[in-house]
Design a protein around this motif. Structure first.
Motif: not given
Ligand SMILES: [Zn+2]
Length: 281
Positions: A39-52, A77-83, A130-136
């Motif tokens: 990935s490039t720009g502000h997503l550099a380099y290993t963005n794993l979100s399909f929505s971005r 992949l999780s469906n994260q909604q702060h629950t 493989c279970l996957v959850t996302f963070v930043a």
């Protein structure tokens, strides 16, 4: 960083791993960093979100991470909604609870599913998953049960921490797999640290409502604000759930302080990609 964790660089893909998970037979896990993807720009380099961004790019990032960690999964992949909702994964192909993520290149055999409804945590005892959850900045937690051979992957932002999602994940493992909390091993990955995470009284009040003891994770800051230690708060939740303190490993890495290495929502004011925590049994 505590010596429970180490950086691995396989083929240029840098991930953070937990020795205790390796030692217990859960070597196929990682907390990703920004390093190694395309990935490039502000997503550099290993963005794993399909929505971005473009799915082909994200797909290649996953392929590199999976190669580096030595896994060839059906990724869920999780469906994260702060629950504090934790979902069990068995056979996503035939479950109404999961929907496929379309990918351009199915040739490598990697498949992706995402939870149809809100799930900030996932658990499984299936070896092909493989279970996957996302963070930043939020807290990624991986929990493994070496006795029942089961695992959990959790996304714990402040709302989920106040709700005690770590506890919810442990109770889900008890219910689904007969896991005993005293057998479980937890790795708490890179998140925004008490050095950088300034919050208001709304967050303080939400934590205090869960437990008076959680007031202890806040240090007073300027203007009625607080500095919050999310790693320690999640460790407390896991101890409350019955884990042995010596089986909880907190990386201590601050994402906001190290925004070249990690995506940080706060450091970039939201212009960032997503890292992942992942585990395959
Ligand atoms: Zn910091």
């Amino acid at each position: 960083m505590t010596d429970s964790f180490y950086f691995d660089n396989t083929g240029g893909v840098v991930t953070l791993r937990c020795r205790a998970l390796d030692s217990a037979g859960f070597g196929r896990h990682c907390f990703t960093t920004r390093i190694g993807g395309i990935s490039t720009g502000h997503l550099a380099y290993t963005n794993l979100s399909f929505s971005r961004e473009d799915k082909n790019t994200v797909y290649e990032n996953y392929r590199r991470v999976f190669d580096a960690v030595g896994i060839k999964p059906t990724a869920v992949l999780s469906n994260q909604q702060h629950t504090d909702i934790v979902a069990q994964v068995t056979e996503p192909e035939s479950s109404e609870n999961f929907t496929p993520v379309e990918t351009a290149d199915a040739g490598t055999g990697l498949r992706f599913f995402v939870s149809r409804t809100a799930a900030d945590g996932l658990v499984t005892d299936r070896s092909g998953i493989c279970l996957v959850t996302f963070v930043a900045d939020c807290v990624p937690i991986i929990i493994a049960d070496p006795v029942r051979r089961a695992a959990a992957c959790v996304h714990s932002g402040w709302r989920s921490t106040a709700l005690g999602i770590g506890d919810a994940a442990v109770r889900k493992m008890q219910a689904c797999f007969g896991s005993r909390p005293e057998d479980l091993i937890a790795a708490v990955g890179p998140c925004i640290g008490p050095c950088c995470y300034e919050v208001g009284s709304d967050v303080y009040d939400a934590f205090a409502a869960r437990s008076e003891l959680m007031r202890g994770f806040f240090a007073p800051a300027h203007g009625g604000k607080y500095m919050l230690d999310m790693g320690a708060a999640n460790r407390f939740v896991l101890i409350s759930a019955g884990l042995r303190p010596e089986n909880i490993h907190v990386s201590g890495q601050c994402t906001c302080h190290n925004s070249e290495l990690y995506y940080s929502h706060r450091a970039t004011k939201g212009k960032r990609g997503n890292m992942a925590a992942m585990i395959q049994i």
